[in-house]
Design an enzyme around this catalytic site. Sequence first.
Site, PDB file in Angstrom:
ATOM      1  N   GLU A 116       0.823  -1.216   0.000  1.00 32.61           N
ATOM      2  CA  GLU A 116       0.000   0.000   0.000  1.00 32.61           C
ATOM      3  C   GLU A 116       0.858   1.268   0.000  1.00 32.61           C
ATOM      4  O   GLU A 116       0.358   2.351   0.303  1.00 32.61           O
ATOM      5  CB  GLU A 116      -0.960   0.015   1.210  1.00 32.61           C
ATOM      6  CG  GLU A 116      -1.865  -1.181   1.341  1.00 32.61           C
ATOM      7  CD  GLU A 116      -2.886  -1.347   0.208  1.00 32.61           C
ATOM      8  OE1 GLU A 116      -2.892  -0.502  -0.710  1.00 32.61           O
ATOM      9  OE2 GLU A 116      -3.639  -2.326   0.238  1.00 32.61           O
ATOM     10  N   HIS A 140      -2.566   2.101   8.402  1.00 35.79           N
ATOM     11  CA  HIS A 140      -3.644   1.265   7.866  1.00 35.79           C
ATOM     12  C   HIS A 140      -3.740  -0.001   8.700  1.00 35.79           C
ATOM     13  O   HIS A 140      -2.730  -0.665   8.939  1.00 35.79           O
ATOM     14  CB  HIS A 140      -3.357   0.932   6.403  1.00 35.79           C
ATOM     15  CG  HIS A 140      -4.246  -0.125   5.836  1.00 35.79           C
ATOM     16  ND1 HIS A 140      -5.623  -0.003   5.790  1.00 35.79           N
ATOM     17  CD2 HIS A 140      -3.970  -1.330   5.279  1.00 35.79           C
ATOM     18  CE1 HIS A 140      -6.142  -1.087   5.231  1.00 35.79           C
ATOM     19  NE2 HIS A 140      -5.159  -1.919   4.917  1.00 35.79           N
ATOM     20  N   HIS A 142      -6.713  -3.378  10.080  1.00 35.55           N
ATOM     21  CA  HIS A 142      -7.911  -4.165   9.778  1.00 35.55           C
ATOM     22  C   HIS A 142      -8.731  -4.393  11.053  1.00 35.55           C
ATOM     23  O   HIS A 142      -8.860  -5.533  11.513  1.00 35.55           O
ATOM     24  CB  HIS A 142      -7.513  -5.527   9.187  1.00 35.55           C
ATOM     25  CG  HIS A 142      -6.803  -5.471   7.879  1.00 35.55           C
ATOM     26  ND1 HIS A 142      -6.202  -6.580   7.303  1.00 35.55           N
ATOM     27  CD2 HIS A 142      -6.597  -4.451   7.008  1.00 35.55           C
ATOM     28  CE1 HIS A 142      -5.656  -6.234   6.141  1.00 35.55           C
ATOM     29  NE2 HIS A 142      -5.868  -4.944   5.944  1.00 35.55           N
ATOM     30  N   GLU A 170     -16.859  10.943  23.268  1.00 33.38           N
ATOM     31  CA  GLU A 170     -15.576  11.567  22.930  1.00 33.38           C
ATOM     32  C   GLU A 170     -15.336  11.650  21.420  1.00 33.38           C
ATOM     33  O   GLU A 170     -14.465  12.398  20.978  1.00 33.38           O
ATOM     34  CB  GLU A 170     -14.424  10.768  23.552  1.00 33.38           C
ATOM     35  CG  GLU A 170     -14.453  10.702  25.059  1.00 33.38           C
ATOM     36  CD  GLU A 170     -13.831  11.928  25.703  1.00 33.38           C
ATOM     37  OE1 GLU A 170     -12.642  12.167  25.470  1.00 33.38           O
ATOM     38  OE2 GLU A 170     -14.542  12.651  26.430  1.00 33.38           O
ATOM     39  N   HIS A 211     -12.630  -3.878   4.215  1.00 32.28           N
ATOM     40  CA  HIS A 211     -11.173  -4.048   4.265  1.00 32.28           C
ATOM     41  C   HIS A 211     -10.553  -3.469   5.543  1.00 32.28           C
ATOM     42  O   HIS A 211      -9.874  -4.192   6.268  1.00 32.28           O
ATOM     43  CB  HIS A 211     -10.553  -3.402   3.013  1.00 32.28           C
ATOM     44  CG  HIS A 211      -9.075  -3.583   2.898  1.00 32.28           C
ATOM     45  ND1 HIS A 211      -8.415  -3.795   1.707  1.00 32.28           N
ATOM     46  CD2 HIS A 211      -8.102  -3.575   3.838  1.00 32.28           C
ATOM     47  CE1 HIS A 211      -7.121  -3.919   1.937  1.00 32.28           C
ATOM     48  NE2 HIS A 211      -6.906  -3.794   3.218  1.00 32.28           N
TER      49      HIS A 211
HETATM   50  O1  2HA Z   1      -0.364  -5.125   3.927  1.00 31.21           O
HETATM   51  O2  2HA Z   1      -3.254  -4.651   4.635  1.00 31.21           O
HETATM   52  O3  2HA Z   1      -4.074  -3.676   2.322  1.00 31.21           O
HETATM   53  C1  2HA Z   1      -1.487  -5.890   3.762  1.00 31.21           C
HETATM   54  C2  2HA Z   1      -2.659  -5.018   3.643  1.00 31.21           C
HETATM   55  C3  2HA Z   1      -3.052  -4.597   2.304  1.00 31.21           C
HETATM   56 ZN    ZN Z   2      -5.196  -3.900   4.290  1.00 29.01          ZN
END
Ligand code: 2HA
Ligand code: ZN
Length: 274
Positions: A116, A140, A142, A170, A211
């Site tokens: 990414e 980023h 998940h 909050e 995602h």
């Molecule tokens: O790095 O999260 O979006 C793995 C991921 C791709």
């Molecule tokens: Zn990801």
Amino acid sequence: MAITDIKIVRDYIRMCSDGWEQGWHERNGGNLTYRMRPEEVEACRPFFTGPGAWTEMGVTGASLAGEYFLTTGSGKYFRNVALNPEHNIGIVEINGRGDAWRIVWGLADGAKPTSEFPSHYMNHCVRAAATNGAYRVIYHAHPANLIAMTYVLPLTARDFTRALWQSATECPVVFPGGVGVVPWMVPGGADIAMATSELMKEFDAAVWAHHGLFCSGPDFDTTFGLMHTIEKAAQIWVLAQSAGQGRLRQTIEDDNLRAIAKEFGVTLNEKFLG
Ligand code: 2HA
Ligand code: ZN
């Protein structure tokens, strides 16, 4: 003295471990990049290895040409970062056109920056421009509850912002601008990078449908805190929806949100009220 004794590298590694411990980084899920200050680059420079080859990113961001980034590695596990930094994270330099990177430290034995990286780089360009250079972190992850919400709510900034603001008092203080939402897209390429960075012109955080979440901030604490706050709110939303079987008896109303904003001196994104 090792590069991992340098404070910024230590703090970066700590954030990777914190994310792993939250359960947001199954397998190789998620990625973290940090735009280094010039003095941090100089502190790390004695540890730089002969630079690798330039690799094109597929996106161009001239505004951050020549800058250096700490990045997690493609296919690498957050779980392993603290155990073996040199193989799981690295420092990359951006070329003079702002369209390619090369490795100057870490990502040993043929590893590459996160898949990414184009999204991270474009987000850095947009957030740095929007904050007069203050923002340095793109993260980023998940987080499961937020991802679950993307199966239930309409995929709009308004629906997600309101649901999250109303899930914990909050929240409007922590992200008064709200969150953006990227519809489902193939990850890892220039298209999702451009779509995300468009939203990052307005928002500190962008949901990727089915995602995960992208967060931005000036430092590790603020950016991790934003991810944490949004996911906690999402968890409360999922719990309340489940317990109430989709019906809520009461919530934080718009006038309550306005009252919070007034008391805490933040400006809420008005288009999400009323
Ligand atoms: O790095 O999260 O979006 C793995 C991921 C791709
Ligand atoms: Zn990801």
